[in-house]
Design a protein around this motif. Sequence first.
Motif, PDB file in Angstrom:
ATOM      1  N   GLN A  82       0.828  -1.195   0.000  1.00  0.00           N
ATOM      2  CA  GLN A  82       0.000   0.000   0.000  1.00  0.00           C
ATOM      3  C   GLN A  82       0.871   1.257   0.000  1.00  0.00           C
ATOM      4  O   GLN A  82       1.932   1.298   0.618  1.00  0.00           O
ATOM      5  CB  GLN A  82      -0.913   0.011   1.231  1.00  0.00           C
ATOM      6  N   CYS A  83       0.389   2.296  -0.684  1.00  0.00           N
ATOM      7  CA  CYS A  83       1.136   3.553  -0.767  1.00  0.00           C
ATOM      8  C   CYS A  83       0.578   4.538   0.266  1.00  0.00           C
ATOM      9  O   CYS A  83      -0.600   4.912   0.202  1.00  0.00           O
ATOM     10  CB  CYS A  83       1.018   4.141  -2.173  1.00  0.00           C
ATOM     11  N   TRP A  84       1.443   4.981   1.175  1.00  0.00           N
ATOM     12  CA  TRP A  84       1.032   5.923   2.225  1.00  0.00           C
ATOM     13  C   TRP A  84       1.563   7.329   1.958  1.00  0.00           C
ATOM     14  O   TRP A  84       1.553   8.175   2.847  1.00  0.00           O
ATOM     15  CB  TRP A  84       1.496   5.416   3.586  1.00  0.00           C
ATOM     16  N   ILE A  85       1.999   7.578   0.740  1.00  0.00           N
ATOM     17  CA  ILE A  85       2.520   8.890   0.357  1.00  0.00           C
ATOM     18  C   ILE A  85       1.391   9.719  -0.227  1.00  0.00           C
ATOM     19  O   ILE A  85       0.654   9.248  -1.102  1.00  0.00           O
ATOM     20  CB  ILE A  85       3.649   8.732  -0.683  1.00  0.00           C
ATOM     21  N   HIS A  86       1.255  10.950   0.222  1.00  0.00           N
ATOM     22  CA  HIS A  86       0.181  11.804  -0.288  1.00  0.00           C
ATOM     23  C   HIS A  86       0.553  12.486  -1.597  1.00  0.00           C
ATOM     24  O   HIS A  86      -0.277  12.616  -2.501  1.00  0.00           O
ATOM     25  CB  HIS A  86      -0.193  12.859   0.750  1.00  0.00           C
ATOM     26  N   ASN A  87       1.781  12.926  -1.730  1.00  0.00           N
ATOM     27  CA  ASN A  87       2.247  13.594  -2.952  1.00  0.00           C
ATOM     28  C   ASN A  87       3.278  12.709  -3.639  1.00  0.00           C
ATOM     29  O   ASN A  87       4.311  12.384  -3.041  1.00  0.00           O
ATOM     30  CB  ASN A  87       2.869  14.960  -2.625  1.00  0.00           C
ATOM     31  N   TRP A  88       2.999  12.328  -4.871  1.00  0.00           N
ATOM     32  CA  TRP A  88       3.861  11.375  -5.551  1.00  0.00           C
ATOM     33  C   TRP A  88       3.868  11.625  -7.056  1.00  0.00           C
ATOM     34  O   TRP A  88       3.014  12.329  -7.594  1.00  0.00           O
ATOM     35  CB  TRP A  88       3.432   9.933  -5.273  1.00  0.00           C
ATOM     36  N   GLU A  89       4.847  11.019  -7.720  1.00  0.00           N
ATOM     37  CA  GLU A  89       4.909  11.041  -9.183  1.00  0.00           C
ATOM     38  C   GLU A  89       5.336   9.664  -9.668  1.00  0.00           C
ATOM     39  O   GLU A  89       6.358   9.130  -9.226  1.00  0.00           O
ATOM     40  CB  GLU A  89       5.884  12.117  -9.685  1.00  0.00           C
ATOM     41  N   TYR A 195       0.700  13.521  -8.802  1.00  0.00           N
ATOM     42  CA  TYR A 195      -0.396  13.892  -7.908  1.00  0.00           C
ATOM     43  C   TYR A 195       0.203  14.691  -6.768  1.00  0.00           C
ATOM     44  O   TYR A 195       0.913  14.150  -5.916  1.00  0.00           O
ATOM     45  CB  TYR A 195      -1.127  12.654  -7.390  1.00  0.00           C
ATOM     46  N   GLU A 196      -0.084  15.985  -6.744  1.00  0.00           N
ATOM     47  CA  GLU A 196       0.521  16.877  -5.763  1.00  0.00           C
ATOM     48  C   GLU A 196      -0.492  17.935  -5.336  1.00  0.00           C
ATOM     49  O   GLU A 196      -1.047  18.654  -6.169  1.00  0.00           O
ATOM     50  CB  GLU A 196       1.758  17.550  -6.347  1.00  0.00           C
ATOM     51  N   ASP A 197      -0.744  18.017  -4.034  1.00  0.00           N
ATOM     52  CA  ASP A 197      -1.648  19.013  -3.463  1.00  0.00           C
ATOM     53  C   ASP A 197      -3.009  18.997  -4.165  1.00  0.00           C
ATOM     54  O   ASP A 197      -3.540  20.025  -4.584  1.00  0.00           O
ATOM     55  CB  ASP A 197      -1.028  20.412  -3.539  1.00  0.00           C
ATOM     56  N   PHE A 198      -3.554  17.779  -4.359  1.00  0.00           N
ATOM     57  CA  PHE A 198      -4.877  17.558  -4.948  1.00  0.00           C
ATOM     58  C   PHE A 198      -4.955  17.989  -6.415  1.00  0.00           C
ATOM     59  O   PHE A 198      -6.053  18.246  -6.930  1.00  0.00           O
ATOM     60  CB  PHE A 198      -5.960  18.269  -4.137  1.00  0.00           C
ATOM     61  N   THR A 199      -3.808  18.050  -7.075  1.00  0.00           N
ATOM     62  CA  THR A 199      -3.761  18.355  -8.507  1.00  0.00           C
ATOM     63  C   THR A 199      -3.155  17.172  -9.251  1.00  0.00           C
ATOM     64  O   THR A 199      -2.084  16.683  -8.890  1.00  0.00           O
ATOM     65  CB  THR A 199      -2.927  19.618  -8.782  1.00  0.00           C
ATOM     66  N   LEU A 249       8.210   5.079  -8.730  1.00  0.00           N
ATOM     67  CA  LEU A 249       7.435   6.032  -7.936  1.00  0.00           C
ATOM     68  C   LEU A 249       8.380   6.925  -7.134  1.00  0.00           C
ATOM     69  O   LEU A 249       9.286   6.436  -6.455  1.00  0.00           O
ATOM     70  CB  LEU A 249       6.490   5.311  -6.984  1.00  0.00           C
ATOM     71  N   TYR A 250       8.136   8.237  -7.216  1.00  0.00           N
ATOM     72  CA  TYR A 250       8.927   9.228  -6.492  1.00  0.00           C
ATOM     73  C   TYR A 250       8.043   9.946  -5.484  1.00  0.00           C
ATOM     74  O   TYR A 250       6.910  10.335  -5.789  1.00  0.00           O
ATOM     75  CB  TYR A 250       9.527  10.259  -7.452  1.00  0.00           C
ATOM     76  N   GLN A 251       8.563  10.114  -4.279  1.00  0.00           N
ATOM     77  CA  GLN A 251       7.867  10.908  -3.272  1.00  0.00           C
ATOM     78  C   GLN A 251       8.198  12.379  -3.487  1.00  0.00           C
ATOM     79  O   GLN A 251       9.353  12.742  -3.716  1.00  0.00           O
ATOM     80  CB  GLN A 251       8.285  10.479  -1.869  1.00  0.00           C
ATOM     81  N   LEU A 252       7.167  13.231  -3.416  1.00  0.00           N
ATOM     82  CA  LEU A 252       7.348  14.657  -3.636  1.00  0.00           C
ATOM     83  C   LEU A 252       7.249  15.405  -2.318  1.00  0.00           C
ATOM     84  O   LEU A 252       6.373  15.128  -1.497  1.00  0.00           O
ATOM     85  CB  LEU A 252       6.285  15.191  -4.604  1.00  0.00           C
ATOM     86  N   GLN A 253       8.141  16.368  -2.116  1.00  0.00           N
ATOM     87  CA  GLN A 253       8.020  17.272  -0.996  1.00  0.00           C
ATOM     88  C   GLN A 253       7.085  18.401  -1.377  1.00  0.00           C
ATOM     89  O   GLN A 253       7.111  18.890  -2.504  1.00  0.00           O
ATOM     90  CB  GLN A 253       9.385  17.829  -0.599  1.00  0.00           C
ATOM     91  N   SER A 254       6.258  18.835  -0.441  1.00  0.00           N
ATOM     92  CA  SER A 254       5.271  19.849  -0.749  1.00  0.00           C
ATOM     93  C   SER A 254       5.224  20.908   0.340  1.00  0.00           C
ATOM     94  O   SER A 254       5.179  20.584   1.536  1.00  0.00           O
ATOM     95  CB  SER A 254       3.879  19.208  -0.897  1.00  0.00           C
ATOM     96  N   ASP A 255       5.246  22.170  -0.074  1.00  0.00           N
ATOM     97  CA  ASP A 255       5.097  23.272   0.882  1.00  0.00           C
ATOM     98  C   ASP A 255       3.709  23.255   1.508  1.00  0.00           C
ATOM     99  O   ASP A 255       3.506  23.705   2.624  1.00  0.00           O
ATOM    100  CB  ASP A 255       5.324  24.615   0.179  1.00  0.00           C
TER     101      ASP A 255
END
Length: 338
Positions: A82-89, A195-199, A249-255
């Motif tokens: 399962q993926c627990w990352i919220h922002n990903w590419e 998928y980043e910040d609901f976009t 899959l890459y995890q994205l850092q988000s402000d």
Amino acid sequence: MAKFVSFLSFFVLFVFSKWIVSGEWNTNDFLKREHTLVKPYQSGGSAMPLWDFVGSTMVTSKFIRLTSDHQSKQGGLWNSVQCWIHNWELHVHFKVHGGGTSLFGDGFAIWYTKERSQLGNVFGSKDNFMGLGILLDTYSNHNGPHNHGHPYISAMVGNGSMSYDHDADGTHTELAGCEAQFRNKPHETYVAIRYEDFTLTVSMDIDGKNAWKKCFEVKGVRLPTGYYFGASAATGQLADNHDIISMKLYQLQSDFDESKQGNDREDYTKIEPGAEYFAPPRDHVDDVKGGFMSGGGGLSGWKLLVIIIVSIIGLGICGMVGFMLYLKKQEDNRKRFY
């Protein structure tokens, strides 16, 4: 002056080199290996570490073939973590190819869903899914009067009660889409799903230029954490080879995440899949798959052939009637001279 130019050139080269090294370091640092599939696949014959395959899927040393270029095939490939990352590419290296030049299909899909490893009629996976589907539709004789050609890439977010309508190419549940001629390319082809910040942003690299080109972007897309990544494909009366070469899959850092602390942060595990925007649906006309005898309205296949035959017969009858009238008139004219 020459020394200054030399120093400036050295400085620019130094900064560029540092930028390249820094960029590579950041990318590799956030690569999530538990959600990544690359060669060698290390298949044990019936399973791979962290990945499962179902249906017609075949693992080779160079690619994972979801379907071969044969009719009526379904295959799938699913991550078991399962993926627990919220922002990903997610970057998917793929290849779609086959012997068909004008008729081919049906296509494949990339998934982020609650369900996994279930075969079905939506590009090889189950309908009424919960989560995100990126659908790469190659069916050349497309359904309905669309304002786009095929192959076509679209996105759908399902909440468990929304069904994908094959007869309308999913236009009634589509978030957005774009044409993308990715089939039978002599070079490598890639799709990036961000998928980043609901976009949600989908980009392609299918022209052999080693550069991403945006396909579409949709804001207000809500996806929970804890779902599974996967890919599936299907063939029907038409067929193609659908190959997956790698998924990274890459995890994205988000402000956006960093700006919220403690109780202010949303519990992403409890989000219900949904979207604020859907593309306007296009009118539906049944295609050849409905068939003339089933009452479909599409002007194709046997319908067109029957109309042509009826038209020829009609013209022939009109011609014969006209010729008989002409002969009768000629005979009436001859009788006037007697």
